[in-house]
Design an enzyme around this catalytic site. Structure first.
Site, short mmCIF file in Angstrom:
data_model
loop_
_atom_site.label_atom_id
_atom_site.label_comp_id
_atom_site.label_asym_id
_atom_site.label_seq_id
_atom_site.Cartn_x
_atom_site.Cartn_y
_atom_site.Cartn_z
CB CYS A 1 7.81 34.06 -25.13
SG CYS A 1 6.12 34.58 -25.55
N GLY B 1 -12.18 -1.12 -19.68
CA GLY B 1 -12.56 -0.61 -21.00
C GLY B 1 -13.29 0.71 -20.91
CD GLU C 1 6.29 26.18 -15.90
OE1 GLU C 1 7.12 26.57 -15.08
OE2 GLU C 1 5.53 26.94 -16.51
#
Length: 423
Positions: free
Chosen positions: A128, A380, A403
């Site tokens: 974190c 496509g 990052e």
């Protein structure tokens, strides 16, 4: 004394073939389903744990390769299978890198196994760092850590954003500011053990790509962790803060730090909790992007050899053939950049020219270019979900963003080669 060689060792070839087989037989068949479900692919994680691919032992063996290449080889093969599932499996390794970069041997032994769990009950972990108002500017971090001396506890408060495995992780490694006035040099990393009150990750983010990988905001509301959860320990932190205060003082010869790019031992920029982890991980993140690029190239090459237009396979048109030739050349060149940076990092050679950032920059931009070209070659068909290049195209974009964005990587390289504080 043997001469220079780029041949892989037998062990490296065995790991490559092992991971490639898992990617081909388990990951690819499940990729479309978990992308659509946008959920963590626990059955795939359990299968990886059962064969020993997901776990502390396999990661340690890969990282233990003195050449630094085995971990990169494994990531390339796994992300060749699928990037979303690949991140679900390897997202934990970023938290492990955070513990490795800042922790003591005792902390490694205590926390890294808990990041993975075991084959019967595998866990994931989260690193974190990013915040809503900071992003790549780690020096602007607002999450705070204060020490409660009476209880020998650290109290964490703040919000983290775009966290892989946030909220569902057994172990969260949180980077927080201890002395905000010191910028990035005043930060430290903390382990938040499983079940700690006050941590919540209940806002799952809907994403363009990597949908099989859980991403969420993490909220820390007076999260209390024992003193030993400070990675590196209090004594090391106090020494580092003292040096940072001295450097920040008038005439001290230093500022608050920022997005540095040095390699080698944990001093200078590497003493910063977030940047030390990013430097360890940049070649690995580059290898992940390379796997996506290679998968898109190979699919487009096969398609171009089989698709007939105007009476001949489309690969016989020079424009298509040259585009594929350029992609193959770039893939091989980027792999060498990644391997060089991985070898340098593993052998504690300084990144004097931003070599880690070079690898991550070129790999991320190649992944975007290769997947876009693959969609174009399929026409496509490439725009539909009947072919995996559509998913690869969505997955690739994040590698120029997380990052450290491409712009941040260029900044790191520019500062390294110029010796100037370019802004």
């Amino acid at each position: 004394m043997s001469g220079f060689s780029l041949d892989l060792t037998e062990d490296q070839r065995d790991v490559r073939d092992w991971v490639h087989g898992f990617a081909a037989d388990v990951v690819r068949p499940a990729a479309a389903e978990w992308d659509e479900r946008e959920e963590t692919p626990w059955p795939v994680i359990k299968e990886a744990a059962k064969i020993g691919l997901y776990g502390f032992e396999s990661l340690a063996e890969m990282f233990g390769d003195p050449s630094g290449l085995t971990l990169q080889i494994a990531n390339e093969e796994l992300f060749w299978g699928d990037a979303g599932i690949g991140m679900a499996l390897f997202g934990t390794s970023l938290a492990v890198a955070g513990i490795f970069a800042a922790g003591t041997p005792e902390q490694l032994a205590e926390w890294v196994p808990q990041c993975f769990g075991d084959a019967a009950d595998p866990h994931v972990a989260a690193f974190c760092v990013s915040e809503p108002e900071a992003g790549s500017d780690v020096s602007a971090m607002r999450t705070r850590a204060r020490y409660d001396e009476a209880k020998d506890e650290w109290v964490l408060g703040g919000q983290k954003a775009w966290i892989t495995n946030g909220g569902i992780a057994a172990v969260h490694v949180v980077v927080a500011s201890v002395e905000p006035e010191l910028g990035a040099r005043g930060q430290a990393a903390f382990v938040v053990p499983p079940g700690t009150p006050g941590l919540a990750g209940n806002r799952k983010i809907k994403k363009l790509g990597l949908r099989a990988s859980h991403t969420a905001d993490v909220f820390l509301d007076d999260v209390r962790v024992p003193g030993h959860c400070l990675l590196g320990g209090r004594e090391r932190l106090d020494r580092r803060l003292a040096r940072a205060r001295e450097a920040a003082a008038p005439g001290g010869g230093g500022g608050s730090g920022g997005s540095g790019g040095a390699g080698g031992r944990p001093d200078g920029a590497r003493s910063q909790a977030a940047m030390a982890t990013f430097e360890v991980s940049r070649p690995t993140v580059g290898a992940q992007a390379l796997g996506i690029a290679r998968a898109a190239y190979e699919y487009a090459l096969d398609y171009a050899g089989e698709r007939v237009a105007f009476g001949r396979p489309v690969v016989e048109n020079q424009a298509i053939a040259f585009a594929l030739a350029d992609l193959r050349t770039e893939i091989d060149a980027v792999r060498l950049l990644i391997w060089r940076a991985a070898w340098m990092a593993r052998n504690e050679r300084a990144f004097t020219a931003g070599e880690g950032s070079m690898a991550k920059l070129r790999a991320g931009e190649l992944a975007v270019a290769a997947t876009e070209k693959a969609v174009q070659i399929l026409g496509g068909a490439g725009y539909s979900r009947e072919h995996p290049v559509e998913r690869m195209y969505r997955d690739a974009k994040i590698y120029t963003i997380f990052e450290g964005t491409s712009e941040i990587q260029r900044l790191v390289i520019a500062r390294a080669i110029s010796g100037r504080q370019i802004r």
